[in-house]
Motif scaffolding. Structure first.
Motif, short mmCIF file in Angstrom:
data_model
loop_
_atom_site.label_atom_id
_atom_site.label_comp_id
_atom_site.label_asym_id
_atom_site.label_seq_id
_atom_site.Cartn_x
_atom_site.Cartn_y
_atom_site.Cartn_z
N GLU A 75 0.84 -1.21 0.00
CA GLU A 75 0.00 0.00 0.00
C GLU A 75 0.87 1.25 0.00
N LEU A 78 2.76 1.53 -3.38
CA LEU A 78 1.89 1.95 -4.48
C LEU A 78 1.55 3.44 -4.38
N ARG A 79 1.30 3.88 -3.17
CA ARG A 79 0.98 5.30 -2.98
C ARG A 79 2.18 6.16 -3.36
N TYR A 83 0.15 5.37 -7.43
CA TYR A 83 -1.02 4.54 -7.70
C TYR A 83 -1.97 4.58 -6.51
N GLY A 85 -5.17 4.89 -6.34
CA GLY A 85 -6.37 4.06 -6.46
C GLY A 85 -6.13 2.64 -5.99
N LEU A 86 -5.01 2.05 -6.40
CA LEU A 86 -4.68 0.69 -5.95
C LEU A 86 -4.37 0.68 -4.44
N ARG A 89 -7.57 0.74 -2.57
CA ARG A 89 -8.24 -0.56 -2.58
C ARG A 89 -7.63 -1.49 -1.53
N LEU A 90 -6.31 -1.50 -1.43
CA LEU A 90 -5.66 -2.31 -0.40
C LEU A 90 -6.12 -1.87 0.99
#
Length: 153
Positions: A75, A78-79, A83, A85-86, A89-90
């Motif tokens: 998480e 990705l941030r 990303y 949005g992903l 979602r996590l």
């Protein structure tokens, strides 16, 4: 039919005051019928298999925890990589999720420990007390006695 416990010889008389001392395999279960030994053995095997299942649940709990730790790290990664949005979602869908319904793996483990495992342990103890005056592993002790008896040493 079970013999009256008062009529049985005390096959569990220990020569030591130590409650953890092994009973003499030459005496263990000598007064029990084959049917009693077989039934008690099945109870003990069932309880032992539940203990193995418990070990698998502990492993499942730990593996799930490690997986969730990696996803939590993902998480943040990705941030950082843009990303959001992903990462969201996590954070929102996977990390707070339980493994069975809303129950996390520790809850499944605790429910198993407090329910089927505790009940089986208690039943196993009761069965050993009632059938074999508290003696455990009577079938194995009988087998030990037989194998030692046929040994040439």
């Amino acid at each position: 039919m079970n013999p009256d416990p008062d009529d049985r010889p005390d096959a569990n008389d220990r020569s030591s005051d130590d409650p953890d001392s092994d009973p003499d395999p030459d005496l263990a279960g000598a007064d029990l019928t084959d049917a009693e030994v077989a039934a008690l053995h099945e109870v003990e095997l069932g309880v032992e298999w539940l203990h193995r299942a418990h070990g698998h649940l502990v492993q499942f709990h730990h593996a799930t925890g490690h997986a969730m730790d990696h996803l939590a790290e993902a998480e943040a990664g990705l941030r950082e990589a843009g990303y959001d949005g992903l990462a969201d979602r996590l954070r929102d869908d996977l990390l707070p999720r339980g493994v069975v319904g809303d129950k996390w793996s520790y809850g499944v483990l605790e429910a198993f420990q407090a329910g089927p495992m505790a009940d089986a342990d208690s039943f196993g103890t009761d069965a050993c007390e009632e059938v074999a005056d508290g003696e455990r592993h009577v079938a194995e002790r009988r087998q030990e006695r037989e194998w030692k008896g046929r040994s040439r040493t």
